[in-house]
Design an enzyme around this catalytic site. Structure first.
Site, PDB file in Angstrom:
ATOM      1  N   CYS A 134     -86.544 -11.844  17.398  1.00  0.00           N
ATOM      2  CA  CYS A 134     -87.788 -11.158  17.769  1.00  0.00           C
ATOM      3  C   CYS A 134     -88.027 -11.260  19.267  1.00  0.00           C
ATOM      4  O   CYS A 134     -88.464 -12.303  19.772  1.00  0.00           O
ATOM      5  CB  CYS A 134     -88.964 -11.758  17.005  1.00  0.00           C
ATOM      6  SG  CYS A 134     -90.556 -10.982  17.398  1.00  0.00           S
ATOM      7  N   CYS A 137     -91.695 -11.812  20.202  1.00  0.00           N
ATOM      8  CA  CYS A 137     -92.151 -13.190  19.982  1.00  0.00           C
ATOM      9  C   CYS A 137     -91.650 -14.143  21.059  1.00  0.00           C
ATOM     10  O   CYS A 137     -92.384 -15.016  21.520  1.00  0.00           O
ATOM     11  CB  CYS A 137     -91.668 -13.700  18.617  1.00  0.00           C
ATOM     12  SG  CYS A 137     -92.016 -12.619  17.224  1.00  0.00           S
ATOM     13  N   ASP A 138     -90.387 -13.995  21.444  1.00  0.00           N
ATOM     14  CA  ASP A 138     -89.730 -15.031  22.242  1.00  0.00           C
ATOM     15  C   ASP A 138     -89.295 -14.606  23.636  1.00  0.00           C
ATOM     16  O   ASP A 138     -88.769 -15.427  24.396  1.00  0.00           O
ATOM     17  CB  ASP A 138     -88.489 -15.550  21.481  1.00  0.00           C
ATOM     18  CG  ASP A 138     -88.849 -16.150  20.134  1.00  0.00           C
ATOM     19  OD1 ASP A 138     -89.949 -16.729  20.021  1.00  0.00           O
ATOM     20  OD2 ASP A 138     -88.042 -16.047  19.193  1.00  0.00           O
TER      21      ASP A 138
END
Length: 318
Positions: A134, A137-138
């Site tokens: 992701c 997300c990261d």
């Protein structure tokens, strides 16, 4: 055969939030935790984009706190996974681990979607330590670092473009010379000076120093030459598979398998069955959107049961 007013299949932000809301409504939900209690966030180290945590929070800690909050209001949890479901029966029937059968008035599906993985050495061991599925997300963790995106579809192009906001260099690695991505997505990626290309290669191994990712070993499909591409992170972008196989086609899904819901609700094609989180969301797949959809599912269930109060399904034998 035990009867429950509400059963929730799956945990993660969607399942736990649905449990919190339905428990507070005195529906006494039973949550079947699945094979990975807490969902994908239990594989994540630090979560920095969940509202309310100024300094971030560890994924497993966030999930454990959600579970405790649901238990505080009366939700109960059972380890195991649903192996058979009959949503046409009234009350509906759910078999857990092929041995225990329940009847339920309302069913919330929060079984999520699993990221497809490469299945190569080092991949599983380094999840959360340089391997991610992701970018949204990261990506922040890879500011001014070199990263690799493995994949050739629209998602891979989109994630590669997104990562250029943070990374110093993004390399797209794909097993074929041709990409599956749409022309507009390819053109956008190729126009970005930060994006490099390594095509027609097979990913062979995630390389690390034991603590963090240091690169990806690939094999040229034409020359059979093996080389290691240096990188601080490897993002796998080869698609997701919604966890809906156990439903055996009883609910309407899209071509990939994501559950179709009605309008802005969590209602599915079968009365009394509701869906939330990544099992019905192929677009956002974020912890906060999953939690929001879990809230919606619990509220929809409460309204549904109020309207179904005249049906004494718990006494039915059909």
């Amino acid at each position: 055969m035990e009867h429950r007013k509400v059963m929730i299949l799956g945990t993660g932000p969607a399942g736990y939030t649905a449990a919190i809301y339905s428990a507070r409504a005195n529906l006494e939900p039973l949550v079947i935790e699945g094979e990975e209690p807490g969902g994908q966030l239990t594989l994540t180290t630090e979560v920095e984009n969940f509202p309310g945590f100024v300094d971030g929070v560890m994924g497993p800690e966030l999930m454990e706190n959600m579970k405790k909050q649901a238990e505080r209001f009366g939700a109960t949890f059972r380890r195991g996974r649903a192996t058979a479901v009959d949503v046409k029966a009234r009350p509906m029937r759910v078999t857990v681990d092929k041995e225990t059968e329940y009847t339920v008035d309302a069913l919330i599906l929060a079984t999520g979607a699993s990221a497809k993985m490469l299945g190569i050495p080092g991949e599983h061991d380094m999840i959360g330590r340089g391997v991610s599925t992701c970018a949204t997300c990261d990506g922040f963790f890879f500011r001014n670092k070199k990263v690799i995106i493995v994949g050739g579809g629209d998602s891979a192009m989109e994630e590669a473009t997104f990562l250029t906001k943070f990374a110093s260099e993004v390399t797209i690695v794909h097993r074929r010379e041709e990409l599956r991505a749409s022309k507009v997505m390819q053109d956008r990626a190729r126009a970005n000076e930060k994006i490099k290309w390594v095509l027609n290669v097979t990913s062979e191994e995630i390389v690390s120093d034991g603590n963090k990712v240091t690169g990806l070993t690939v094999v040229d499909n034409a020359t059979k030459e093996r080389k290691t591409l240096p990188a601080d992170g490897v993002f796998i972008a080869i698609g997701h598979q919604p966890n809906t196989a156990f439903l055996a086609g009883q609910l309407e899904t899209d071509d990939v398998g994501y559950i179709v819901t009605k309008g802005a609700t969590s209602e599915t094609s079968v009365e009394g069955v509701f869906a939330c989180g990544d099992v019905m969301d192929s677009r956002y797949r974020q912890a906060i959107t999953a939690a929001g959809s879990g809230c919606k599912a619990a509220i929809d269930v409460e309204k549904y049961l109020e309207g179904s109060a005249t049906h004494d399904w718990s006494m039915s034998t059909t």
